[in-house]
Design a protein around this motif. Structure first.
Motif, PDB file in Angstrom:
ATOM      1  N   SER A  82       2.823   1.647  -3.390  1.00  0.00           N
ATOM      2  CA  SER A  82       1.963   2.032  -4.512  1.00  0.00           C
ATOM      3  C   SER A  82       1.402   3.437  -4.386  1.00  0.00           C
ATOM      4  O   SER A  82       0.830   3.971  -5.331  1.00  0.00           O
ATOM      5  N   GLU A  95      -1.010   4.157  -2.304  1.00  0.00           N
ATOM      6  CA  GLU A  95      -2.372   4.087  -1.769  1.00  0.00           C
ATOM      7  C   GLU A  95      -2.418   4.558  -0.320  1.00  0.00           C
ATOM      8  O   GLU A  95      -3.465   5.005   0.170  1.00  0.00           O
ATOM      9  N   LEU A 149       0.827  -1.204   0.000  1.00  0.00           N
ATOM     10  CA  LEU A 149       0.000   0.000   0.000  1.00  0.00           C
ATOM     11  C   LEU A 149       0.866   1.261   0.000  1.00  0.00           C
ATOM     12  O   LEU A 149       0.574   2.238  -0.703  1.00  0.00           O
TER      13      LEU A 149
END
Length: 426
Positions: free
Chosen positions: A291, A293, A288
């Motif tokens: 990336s 995110e 996460l």
């Protein structure tokens, strides 16, 4: 209450979070037996901690508010005596504390922190190069990320802030930190560091620069209206100074600088290690962050909540009887706040409070303290740790643990929440 009914704290901090959970099961505030046979109160509840940390009826000054210390009732070899003997901004109260805090606060203004960012980025980049070179010299062998990276970043950043010359020719940064189990070695290190900082102050008087020590010297000059004299230098390493203190004319200034070195080094390197470890053992969280995110700021904040770098910090003392969370803490009683425990309080964060989740919306914690004695430098710590952790995973995307997580040993103290080493493969 006899000792058999008290919860006995493990002085080695072998299982910081497990012990905190067992304490919490007894209530947010409970009686404990600290090293040296000292009866005290342990605070593991978030709301109880916030109340105590903000309540002026709890003082950090043992010299005035701890009867056992004032009356000389403690054994000469009491292992936590140094935490009572400290005489600096972290234990002073009222006008003296406010004056000292004002002296250092300017160094941590948003403008100063923003100006430091390019220098922090350079420090991190250089530390990553050194880490790669070190690993290349012993191919296939694990590397201790704490010693070879986290320590380098944390000490160099605080050294940059305080004005340590490039390359640290006097070896000040190697002495910065809290943890030294051997009291004699701790005192020797404390005095050695004090002497080195005293010499640095002399040099900064001769040739001031754009750094905190130079700013402190300027602010404490007679024309600055804030004379610095007449108190003993102290340190959160917890070693007393006695007759070995720096000369009175510079004692407060040296003590403030030494406090900044120690509070700027040990928690930051623990936070780097704890954040890296959280991502290494949870590939989903790592993905996460990698990336985008999850922001790296969220990784740092969740680490502060779930794995705060300071576990239990001595001491606060009730200056009168105070009721907290349904119990009465009597006047003169010592209190230890469990900073690492409070972030995992299920009453605040629910049944999954012990789990690391950077997506968690509510990341409230007291890892930097609360009230008048809250940490002066959280913005710097957050910035340097974010930069250090993000850059590490970008540079070494295949980074992995070299041992099983349950093989990692603690620091050997119940005060700090860190790992002795973090063996990794790049």
């Amino acid at each position: 209450m006899d000792d058999d009914s008290l919860f006995v704290i493990d002085p080695a901090g072998t299982d910081i979070h497990g012990e905190a959970a067992r304490l919490r099961a007894r209530g947010p505030v409970t009686r404990v037996l600290l090293p040296g046979g000292l009866e005290a109160w342990s605070v593991t509840g978030y709301h109880a901690a916030r109340q105590i940390l903000a309540d002026e009826r709890f003082s950090k000054n043992a010299r005035e508010h701890w009867p056992a210390y004032v009356q000389g009732d403690l054994a000469p070899d009491f292992p936590l005596i140094a935490w009572a003997r400290m005489d600096n901004m972290s234990t002073n109260e009222g006008e003296q504390h406010n004056r000292q805090r004002k002296l250092v606060a300017g160094a941590f203004s948003p403008q100063r922190i923003a100006a430091l960012r390019p220098r922090v980025e350079r420090i991190v980049a250089h530390a990553l190069d050194e880490l790669a070179e070190y690993a290349a010299k012993q191919p296939g062998e694990p590397v201790d990320l704490k010693a070879q990276y986290a320590h380098q970043v944390a000490t160099r950043v605080i050294g940059e802030l305080l004005g340590v010359p490039e390359g640290d020719p006097d070896g000040i940064l190697g002495l910065a930190g809290y943890v030294e189990p051997d009291p004699q070695k701790a005192r020797a290190d404390f005095l050695a560091m004090q002497g080195k900082i005293s010499a640095l102050v002399v040099e900064k008087r001769r040739e001031p620069g754009e750094d905190l020590i130079s700013d402190l010297i300027a602010a404490s000059a007679p024309s600055g209206g804030c004379p610095v004299a007449g108190v003993h230098a102290g340190s959160d390493t917890g070693s007393d100074t006695g007759s070995d203190a720096a000369p009175d004319a510079d004692a407060e200034l040296v003590g403030l600088a030494q406090l900044m070195f120690n509070t700027g080094a040990e928690p930051a390197r623990n936070l780097i290690v704890n954040a890296v470890l959280a991502l290494l053992v949870q590939p989903g969280q790592r993905a996460l962050a990698a990336s985008g995110e999850v922001d790296w700021e969220d990784v740092v904040e969740e680490t502060l909540r779930a794995d705060a770098p300071v576990a239990n910090l001595p001491f606060r003392f009730a200056t009168e009887d105070v009721e907290v969370a349904g119990v009465t803490i009597s006047r003169g009683d010592p209190v230890v706040v469990g900073y690492a425990a409070t972030g995992r309080d299920p009453e605040l964060h629910g049944a999954d409070a012990g789990e690391f989740d950077a997506l968690r919306a509510d990341k409230r914690h007291v890892a930097f303290g609360h009230g008048v004695h809250r940490c002066v430098g959280p913005a710097l710590t957050r910035m340097e740790v974010r930069i250090a952790v993000e850059a590490l995973f970008a540079r070494f995307p295949d980074l992995r643990l070299a041992v099983e997580p349950d093989e990692l040993a603690g620091q050997g103290t119940f005060i700090m929440n860190g790992r002795r080493t973090l063996p990794i493969h790049l």
